[in-house]
Design an enzyme around this catalytic site. Sequence first.
Site, PDB file in Angstrom:
ATOM      1  CE1 TYR A  29      47.249  89.423 125.043  1.00 41.82           C
ATOM      2  CE2 TYR A  29      46.170  90.295 126.999  1.00 41.82           C
ATOM      3  CZ  TYR A  29      46.579  89.215 126.235  1.00 41.82           C
ATOM      4  OH  TYR A  29      46.311  87.932 126.666  1.00 41.82           O
ATOM      5  CB  SER A  43      42.736  88.384 127.824  1.00 41.44           C
ATOM      6  OG  SER A  43      43.459  89.015 128.856  1.00 41.44           O
TER       7      SER A  43
END
Length: 264
Positions: free
Chosen positions: A157, A144
């Site tokens: 996250y 990500s």
Amino acid sequence: MVNFSLEGKIALVTGASYGIGFAIATAFAQAGATIVFNDIKQELVDKGLAAYKEKGIHAYGYVCDVTNEAAVNAFIAQVEKEVGVIDILVNNAGIIKRIPMCEMTAEQFRQVVDVDLNAPFIVSKAVIPSMIKKGHGKIINICSMMSELGRETVSAYAAAKGGLKMLTRNIASEYGEFNIQCNGIGPGYIATPQTAPLRERQADGSRHPFDAFIVAKTPAARWGTPEDLMGPAVFLASDASNFVNGHVLYVDGGILAYIGKQPK
């Protein structure tokens, strides 16, 4: 000639009933691979099988919780018996909880890390021995932009995806000598059903504030699509990337390269 073909390869894409995983698996099938995927519930697996069938793809779907090591080991053994040895693994299954850090419980933090970091470790560990025996393998971790950047409400996250970047580098370091390449793909902001509410036009016809923010921060001036990830994924899964190892390929429209516009 550069070889982007995946003919004769078996590809496992975790959590690929829909979204980014589904797009990547579809690209692999179009390049000639046999597709295996899992999801956590039979209902999701059935939806995925129907979606693949609609595209003319014969996929093999299984129920498996990728955070459960015993279940994963049994799943991989079943796939090897029923389909064959996995040549390509995409660790795509993931979750996000958008909660301010001081409001997030340790249990919630652990749950995100369990799915987004521990599971890629567990599934990679399960497929690597057979890849070593076969003499080749490709592992692609879905990282990500949060592997590089922080942002409010995504502490778990970002921590997990940062860890996944380093797990990617470590797998490359530890198993590169066995002709196993482990790389990551770092998607930017991708237009999926999950992000659709953030892109809805406001009552006055203006952009949603978050939509306007993302478009302004992206040199490409748009959200990405799942299709934007298909080519990069096929590259990293194919023989075309045999000397690419431990790399994270950011498919973000240029966000990470861009400081942003000066306010007027």
